[in-house]
Design a protein around this motif. Structure first.
Motif, short mmCIF file in Angstrom:
data_model
loop_
_atom_site.label_atom_id
_atom_site.label_comp_id
_atom_site.label_asym_id
_atom_site.label_seq_id
_atom_site.Cartn_x
_atom_site.Cartn_y
_atom_site.Cartn_z
N LEU A 1 0.83 -1.21 0.00
CA LEU A 1 0.00 0.00 0.00
C LEU A 1 0.86 1.26 0.00
CD1 LEU A 1 -2.86 -0.96 2.48
CD2 LEU A 1 -2.96 -0.85 -0.02
N TRP A 2 1.97 1.22 0.73
CA TRP A 2 2.83 2.40 0.78
C TRP A 2 3.55 2.59 -0.55
CZ3 TRP A 2 -0.28 2.89 4.11
CH2 TRP A 2 -0.31 2.30 5.37
N LEU A 3 3.97 1.49 -1.19
CA LEU A 3 4.59 1.60 -2.50
C LEU A 3 3.58 2.09 -3.52
CD1 LEU A 3 6.97 1.20 -4.38
CD2 LEU A 3 6.37 -1.24 -4.55
N LEU A 4 2.34 1.67 -3.39
CA LEU A 4 1.29 2.16 -4.28
C LEU A 4 1.11 3.67 -4.11
CD1 LEU A 4 -1.07 1.60 -6.26
CD2 LEU A 4 -2.52 1.26 -4.24
N GLY A 5 1.09 4.13 -2.85
CA GLY A 5 0.93 5.55 -2.60
C GLY A 5 2.04 6.37 -3.23
N VAL A 6 3.28 5.91 -3.09
CA VAL A 6 4.43 6.59 -3.70
C VAL A 6 4.28 6.61 -5.22
CG1 VAL A 6 6.91 6.43 -4.15
CG2 VAL A 6 6.05 6.10 -1.83
N GLU B 1 4.92 -8.32 -6.45
CA GLU B 1 4.53 -8.70 -5.09
C GLU B 1 3.46 -9.79 -5.16
OE1 GLU B 1 5.69 -7.60 -2.22
OE2 GLU B 1 7.05 -6.06 -2.98
N GLY B 2 3.48 -10.66 -4.17
CA GLY B 2 2.50 -11.74 -4.17
C GLY B 2 1.29 -11.49 -3.30
N ASN B 3 1.25 -10.34 -2.61
CA ASN B 3 0.16 -10.10 -1.65
C ASN B 3 -0.60 -8.81 -1.95
OD1 ASN B 3 2.36 -8.51 -1.04
ND2 ASN B 3 2.01 -8.53 1.17
N VAL B 4 -0.76 -8.51 -3.24
CA VAL B 4 -1.46 -7.30 -3.64
C VAL B 4 -2.92 -7.63 -3.94
CG1 VAL B 4 -1.53 -5.39 -5.30
CG2 VAL B 4 0.67 -6.36 -4.60
N ASP B 5 -3.83 -6.79 -3.45
CA ASP B 5 -5.25 -6.98 -3.68
C ASP B 5 -5.54 -7.00 -5.19
OD1 ASP B 5 -8.08 -5.53 -4.18
OD2 ASP B 5 -8.14 -6.58 -2.25
N PRO B 6 -6.40 -7.91 -5.67
CA PRO B 6 -6.68 -8.02 -7.11
C PRO B 6 -7.17 -6.72 -7.75
CG PRO B 6 -7.53 -9.95 -5.96
CD PRO B 6 -7.07 -8.98 -4.90
N GLU B 7 -7.99 -5.94 -7.03
CA GLU B 7 -8.48 -4.68 -7.58
C GLU B 7 -7.33 -3.69 -7.75
OE1 GLU B 7 -11.79 -3.02 -5.56
OE2 GLU B 7 -13.01 -4.82 -5.70
N ILE B 8 -6.44 -3.65 -6.76
CA ILE B 8 -5.26 -2.78 -6.87
C ILE B 8 -4.40 -3.23 -8.04
CG2 ILE B 8 -3.11 -2.10 -5.73
CD1 ILE B 8 -4.60 -2.17 -3.09
N LEU B 9 -4.25 -4.54 -8.17
CA LEU B 9 -3.41 -5.08 -9.24
C LEU B 9 -3.97 -4.71 -10.62
CD1 LEU B 9 -0.79 -6.66 -9.22
CD2 LEU B 9 -2.13 -8.77 -9.41
N GLY C 1 7.79 1.81 -9.85
CA GLY C 1 7.02 1.45 -8.66
C GLY C 1 5.88 0.50 -8.97
N TYR C 2 5.15 0.78 -10.06
CA TYR C 2 4.04 -0.09 -10.45
C TYR C 2 4.54 -1.50 -10.80
CZ TYR C 2 0.96 4.03 -10.83
OH TYR C 2 0.21 5.16 -10.57
N GLN C 3 5.65 -1.56 -11.50
CA GLN C 3 6.19 -2.88 -11.89
C GLN C 3 6.65 -3.67 -10.67
OE1 GLN C 3 9.09 -1.51 -14.78
NE2 GLN C 3 7.75 -2.06 -16.50
#
Length: 276
Positions: free
Chosen positions: A228-233, A256-264, A249-251
């Motif tokens: 979540l923090w990397l997403l925010g950055v 990551e293996g624990n990212v929410d599907p909607e975020i992904l 950052g997006y790549q």
């Protein structure tokens, strides 16, 4: 004559026995506890034992004893007493029961109990905070707002009330007002990661992307593996037009293996756009 007493043992508001019941035979005023009971109590600071499990009955709950440690040994004793539980002790016990109702998903019982606690003791802020969190989770924004405004009348600088009011303002689509509440939080609480995360979010919402990025970088220093923090950055960099840094950052997030599907899904869409 021996008297069998069924007790609930509470340590700093935490019920240690899963079944909630422990039986003692107490023929004398002071009784040494069994080795098993000593092992349970040794690492806890005992507070109060009550003889009932009820919701604000007309008759006062009575203390019938306290656990005490011998300062010269590891032995733990149960000392019988005769005293009325104070309102604050009673409220603390009932607050713990409300948390148990939440754990069991008995939300109506938990809500009713927290409301009753606040009727009895409006300054018991733990219950006000817990109830406000519940209302926010349930999207009952007006109830949360009224509850927190009442709390701020009692303590206008309470950091949790201010933080939660910022969340209320954000949910109501007023991030500028949310920012006003957050700026009032005392400095010692501004190091809390929940505060920093909310501040980063509000900065994003108000278009202050550089400031948002700074907050999320602070969080990454605390929790480098939190996506979540990397997403925010990455979102902040993206909004600032720093395409290469945002793409990196997006790549990293897709790896990551624990990212929410909607975020992904959002991240992959931004990657496609930035690479196009």
């Amino acid at each position: 004559m021996k008297v069998d007493i069924v007790l609930k043992v509470i340590f700093k508001g935490v019920l240690l026995f899963p079944c909630g019941i422990y039986a003692w035979t107490v023929p004398e005023r002071v009784v040494e506890l069994s080795r098993e009971a000593q092992m349970v109590t040794r690492r806890a600071e005992p507070t109060v034992i009550v003889e009932e499990d009820s919701i604000f009955q007309d008759t006062a709950i009575k203390k019938i004893g306290e656990l005490k440690k011998n300062p010269e040994s590891d032995k733990v004793f149960f000392e019988k007493t005769q005293a009325t539980v104070t309102l604050e002790e009673h409220v603390a016990l009932e607050h713990h029961r409300a948390l148990q109702f939440f754990d069991k998903k008995e939300f109506l019982k938990a809500e009713a109990l927290l409301i009753e606690i606040l009727d009895q003791m409006p300054r018991y802020h733990h219950s006000r905070i817990e109830l406000a969190h519940f209302y926010l989770k349930e999207e009952r924004i007006e109830l949360a707002e009224n509850l927190l405004l009442e709390g701020l009348k009692l303590d206008e600088e309470h950091p949790d009330f201010l933080r939660l009011m910022a969340m209320v303002s954000d949910r109501k689509g007023d991030p500028d007002k949310a920012l006003v509440f957050l700026t009032k939080v005392k400095e010692s609480r501004k190091q809390d990661k929940n505060y920093i995360a909310l501040l980063g979010h509000i900065y994003q919402q108000t278009g202050r992307y550089s400031l948002a990025r700074q907050q999320y970088f602070r969080l990454l220093e605390i929790e480098p593996k939190n996506p979540l923090w990397l997403l925010g950055v990455s979102i902040a960099l993206d909004a600032e037009g720093q395409r290469d840094a945002a793409l990196d950052g997006y790549q990293r997030l897709t790896a990551e293996g624990n990212v929410d599907p909607e975020i992904l899904d959002y991240v992959r869409n931004r990657i496609d756009i930035l690479q196009g």
